[in-house]
Design a protein around this motif. Structure first.
Motif, short mmCIF file in Angstrom:
data_model
loop_
_atom_site.label_atom_id
_atom_site.label_comp_id
_atom_site.label_asym_id
_atom_site.label_seq_id
_atom_site.Cartn_x
_atom_site.Cartn_y
_atom_site.Cartn_z
N GLU A 83 -19.17 56.00 -10.38
CA GLU A 83 -20.37 55.15 -10.44
C GLU A 83 -21.45 55.80 -11.29
O GLU A 83 -21.63 57.03 -11.26
CB GLU A 83 -20.91 54.89 -9.03
CG GLU A 83 -22.14 54.00 -9.00
CD GLU A 83 -22.59 53.69 -7.58
OE1 GLU A 83 -21.86 52.96 -6.89
OE2 GLU A 83 -23.66 54.19 -7.17
N ARG A 120 -21.47 59.77 -11.11
CA ARG A 120 -20.94 60.42 -9.92
C ARG A 120 -19.53 59.92 -9.58
O ARG A 120 -19.14 58.81 -9.93
CB ARG A 120 -21.84 60.11 -8.73
CG ARG A 120 -23.22 60.70 -8.82
CD ARG A 120 -24.14 60.13 -7.75
NE ARG A 120 -24.57 58.77 -8.10
CZ ARG A 120 -24.14 57.67 -7.52
NH1 ARG A 120 -23.24 57.73 -6.54
NH2 ARG A 120 -24.59 56.48 -7.88
N ARG A 122 -17.10 58.97 -6.26
CA ARG A 122 -17.24 58.54 -4.87
C ARG A 122 -15.87 58.64 -4.19
O ARG A 122 -14.85 58.27 -4.79
CB ARG A 122 -17.74 57.10 -4.77
CG ARG A 122 -19.14 56.89 -5.28
CD ARG A 122 -19.83 55.69 -4.61
NE ARG A 122 -19.01 54.51 -4.51
CZ ARG A 122 -19.33 53.47 -3.74
NH1 ARG A 122 -20.41 53.48 -3.00
NH2 ARG A 122 -18.54 52.41 -3.71
N TYR A 133 -18.66 56.88 2.73
CA TYR A 133 -18.32 57.58 1.49
C TYR A 133 -19.22 58.78 1.24
O TYR A 133 -20.35 58.86 1.73
CB TYR A 133 -18.40 56.63 0.30
CG TYR A 133 -19.79 56.12 -0.02
CD1 TYR A 133 -20.63 56.81 -0.89
CD2 TYR A 133 -20.27 54.94 0.54
CE1 TYR A 133 -21.89 56.35 -1.19
CE2 TYR A 133 -21.53 54.46 0.25
CZ TYR A 133 -22.34 55.17 -0.62
OH TYR A 133 -23.61 54.71 -0.91
N THR A 135 -20.52 61.21 -2.19
CA THR A 135 -20.68 61.05 -3.63
C THR A 135 -21.33 62.29 -4.23
O THR A 135 -22.10 62.99 -3.56
CB THR A 135 -21.52 59.80 -3.96
OG1 THR A 135 -21.57 59.59 -5.37
CG2 THR A 135 -22.94 59.92 -3.41
N GLU A 183 -27.90 54.83 1.44
CA GLU A 183 -27.39 56.08 0.89
C GLU A 183 -28.47 57.15 0.90
O GLU A 183 -29.66 56.86 0.70
CB GLU A 183 -26.91 55.83 -0.54
CG GLU A 183 -26.35 57.03 -1.28
CD GLU A 183 -25.96 56.69 -2.70
OE1 GLU A 183 -24.85 56.16 -2.90
OE2 GLU A 183 -26.79 56.92 -3.62
#
Length: 222
Positions: A83, A120, A122, A133, A135, A183
């Motif tokens: 991502e 990044r 994940r 998740y 990351t 997140e």
């Protein structure tokens, strides 16, 4: 004839089963959040890099928002992906510098991040429509530092800083195409040095920006 009529009758139509949920595919989305950090400045003599004893700790903060794009591949309950994101905002903070006789008249400084981004990996684990998740990867930011001395002379430095960012979150799929997430990430940028020419000639300042960020976002998957 009656037998023929009976033989042509059809049973109930078969039930249509919805497709199984999968995180595999490309997606785009947007996010908003809040960043708060710790930055530390130290002052040195530029000619010798001798430490003059001035150290300031300050706490930049502010809101951020932007867009992200990525791709996932699901194998079993595990999901792997990549991502990238870009964000804009005003994450800033400053400090006051006391005078150091006879060379440094004292003043103040400010650091500001207007633009930042990341690329990044994940890795997650799917539990029904939820995805837990972790990351981490590369972080980049345009960091602007401004110094003012007490007579009023100012000087600015703008640098593209790199570093790393790590964190994790949870994403929930409302449909096969639409999901929402929350997140947290920690970001550490590289050590930076600003050699003053006007505000504090002969002095250099170093910085070590570190930030925490909480974000909420939505994604549309193709």
């Amino acid at each position: 004839m009656a037998a023929d009529l009976l033989s042509t009758r059809k049973g109930p139509l078969p039930m249509m089963t919805p497709p199984a949920m999968t995180w595999t595919g490309f997606y785009v989305g947007g996010q908003v959040g809040y960043s708060w950090g710790v930055d530390t400045t130290k002052e040195f003599l530029t000619a010798t890099m001798g430490y003059v004893g001035l150290k300031n700790r300050f706490d930049p903060d502010g809101f951020v928002g932007g867009a992200h794009v990525g791709a996932n591949y699901q194998f079993g309950a595990f999901v792997a992906g990549v991502e990238g994101d870009i964000e804009f905002g005003k994450v800033k903070g400053g400090f006051t510098d006391p005078p150091v006789a006879p060379f440094n008249p004292g003043g103040r400084g400010q650091t500001e991040i207007d633009t930042q981004g990341s690329l990044r990996l994940r890795l997650g684990y799917a539990i029904g429509p939820a995805l837990l998740y972790a990351t981490g990867g590369l972080a980049v930011a345009d960091i602007k530092s401004t110094y003012w001395n007490w007579p009023g002379t100012s000087e600015s430095f703008s640098k593209t800083a790199t570093g790393y960012t790590i964190g994790g979150g949870i994403e929930y799929a409302f449909t096969q195409s639409l999901s929402a997430r929350v997140e947290y990430r920690f970001t550490q940028f590289e050590h930076m040095q600003n050699d003053s020419q006007r505000a504090f000639p002969g002095f250099s300042g170093t910085q070590e920006p570190r930030y925490h960020s909480g974000r909420a976002g939505v994604s549309y998957r193709f």
